[in-house]
Design a protein around this motif. Structure first.
Motif, mmCIF file in Angstrom:
data_model
loop_
_atom_site.group_PDB
_atom_site.id
_atom_site.type_symbol
_atom_site.label_atom_id
_atom_site.label_comp_id
_atom_site.label_asym_id
_atom_site.label_seq_id
_atom_site.Cartn_x
_atom_site.Cartn_y
_atom_site.Cartn_z
ATOM 1 N N ARG A 13 0.834 -1.211 0.000
ATOM 2 C CA ARG A 13 0.000 0.000 0.000
ATOM 3 C C ARG A 13 0.864 1.254 0.000
ATOM 4 N N LYS B 152 2.480 1.564 -3.313
ATOM 5 C CA LYS B 152 1.526 1.500 -4.421
ATOM 6 C C LYS B 152 1.859 0.372 -5.410
ATOM 7 N N MET C 132 0.108 -2.458 -6.412
ATOM 8 C CA MET C 132 -1.069 -3.302 -6.597
ATOM 9 C C MET C 132 -0.768 -4.497 -7.485
ATOM 10 N N LYS D 155 -2.116 -8.304 -6.712
ATOM 11 C CA LYS D 155 -2.912 -9.101 -7.649
ATOM 12 C C LYS D 155 -2.264 -10.460 -7.908
ATOM 13 N N TYR E 246 -8.173 -2.619 -1.739
ATOM 14 C CA TYR E 246 -8.966 -2.882 -2.943
ATOM 15 C C TYR E 246 -9.904 -1.713 -3.232
ATOM 16 N N GLU F 212 -9.487 1.473 -2.455
ATOM 17 C CA GLU F 212 -8.729 2.611 -2.959
ATOM 18 C C GLU F 212 -8.426 2.473 -4.446
ATOM 19 N N GLU F 213 -8.293 1.217 -4.904
ATOM 20 C CA GLU F 213 -7.985 0.960 -6.307
ATOM 21 C C GLU F 213 -9.252 0.776 -7.150
ATOM 22 N N THR G 10 -11.228 -1.817 -7.126
ATOM 23 C CA THR G 10 -11.417 -3.223 -7.518
ATOM 24 C C THR G 10 -12.487 -3.824 -6.605
#
Length: 242
Positions: free
Chosen positions: A53, A56, A58, A62, A86, A88-89, A91
C-alpha cells in the motif's frame, strides 16, 4: 543471532518482513514469507500488504491474491486493510471477497474511539460523536480550522472503511480530531495534548495532527494501537513510518 545464542522465532521474522516491506524491498520480504520454517499468518501478510500500500504496488497484490485470501485469521485489522486497499484501487470484486470472508467468519470491525485527559478527567469520543455537551463548539472549531490547515497543505483523504456503501465518510469527524479540538478549546495555549486511540491512527488524522501542532505551537502526544506519536512543529516522532 546465532552468535548471541538466539534462535530466530516468529516475532523476529515478522519484524524483518515489516521493516523490508516498509522500506520497499518487497521482493526480499516476500521471499522470507514463502521460506519460513513455519506457516505464515496475518502478521506477515499484513505487514507485506501495508508495504504494498505504501509503495503503491497493486501489481504484487494481484499476483498473490490467493495467498492473501487463504490466510486463516480472526484479525479484523488484516481484512480491513486488505479490503480498503482494494477499495482505494476501485477493484470492487476483490473488495467484496475480503468483506465476505469477514462476515463468513463472524468478524466485525472494532469501532474506533479516542480519549483525552484534561485536569485528571478522561473524555471519550467516537467517530461522528455528538453526545458531548460541547459538540457545537467542537464542530465549529474544526470547520473554522479547515481554512488554516488547508493553507498548510493538508488535504483530507476519504475513509474507505465504509466504502461498501459507496459513500465518502466525513474524515473531519474522526474521533482523534474531535479529541484534539476539545483539548484545544479547553486548555491554555501551549498545553500538551495527550490522546489515546484504540486502533491504529489513520493517515488523514496523522497528517492533520502534524499540521495542528505546527499552527498552534502545541505538542500532541498520541498513543495508538501500535506506538506513540509525538507531534511537534509539524512533524511526528515516527517520521511517518508507522
Amino acid at each position: 543471532m546465532a552468535e548471541f545464542g538466539v534462535e530466530p522465532n516468529h516475532d523476529h521474522f515478522a519484524c524483518i518482513v515489516d521493516l523490508l516491506s516498509r522500506a520497499g524491498d518487497l521482493t526480499k520480504a516476500f521471499r522470507i514469507i514463502t521460506s519460513l520454517p513455519f506457516p505464515s499468518d496475518s502478521s506477515f501478510w499484513g505487514a507485506f500488504l501495508n508495504g504494498c500500500r505504501i509503495h503503491k504496488r497493486m501489481d504484487i497484490i494481484k499476483n498473490i491474491e490467493k495467498n492473501l485470501l487463504d490466510v486463516d485469521t480472526a484479525d479484523t485489522g488484516y481484512y480491513t486493510l486488505l479490503s480498503n486497499i482494494y477499495a482505494e484501487e476501485g477493484t470492487w470484486d476483490e473488495f467484496g471477497k475480503a468483506r465476505s470472508m469477514m462476515k463468513c467468519k463472524g468478524l466485525r470491525k472494532v469501532p474506533g474511539y479516542s480519549t483525552i485527559e484534561i485536569d485528571r478527567r478522561i473524555y471519550r469520543f467516537g467517530p461522528g460523536d455528538t453526545s458531548h455537551s460541547q459538540t457545537t463548539d467542537i464542530y465549529r472549531f474544526l470547520e473554522n480550522f479547515q481554512t488554516l490547515v488547508h493553507a498548510q497543505g493538508y488535504d483530507s483523504e476519504p475513509d474507505n472503511s465504509i466504502v461498501e456503501f459507496r459513500k465518502e465518510n466525513n474524515v473531519m469527524s474522526h474521533s482523534e480530531k474531535l479529541a484534539i479540538a476539545f483539548g484545544i478549546i479547553n486548555t491554555r495555549p501551549g498545553t500538551t495534548l495527550r490522546i489515546t486511540k484504540n486502533l491504529r491512527v489513520c493517515r488523514d488524522c496523522h497528517s492533520f495532527a502534524k499540521i495542528v501542532s505546527k499552527i498552534t505551537g502545541r505538542e500532541i502526544v498520541t498513543r495508538d494501537l501500535n506506538r506513540f506519536h509525538c507531534f511537534k512543529n509539524g512533524s511526528c516522532s515516527c517520521k511517518d513510518y508507522w
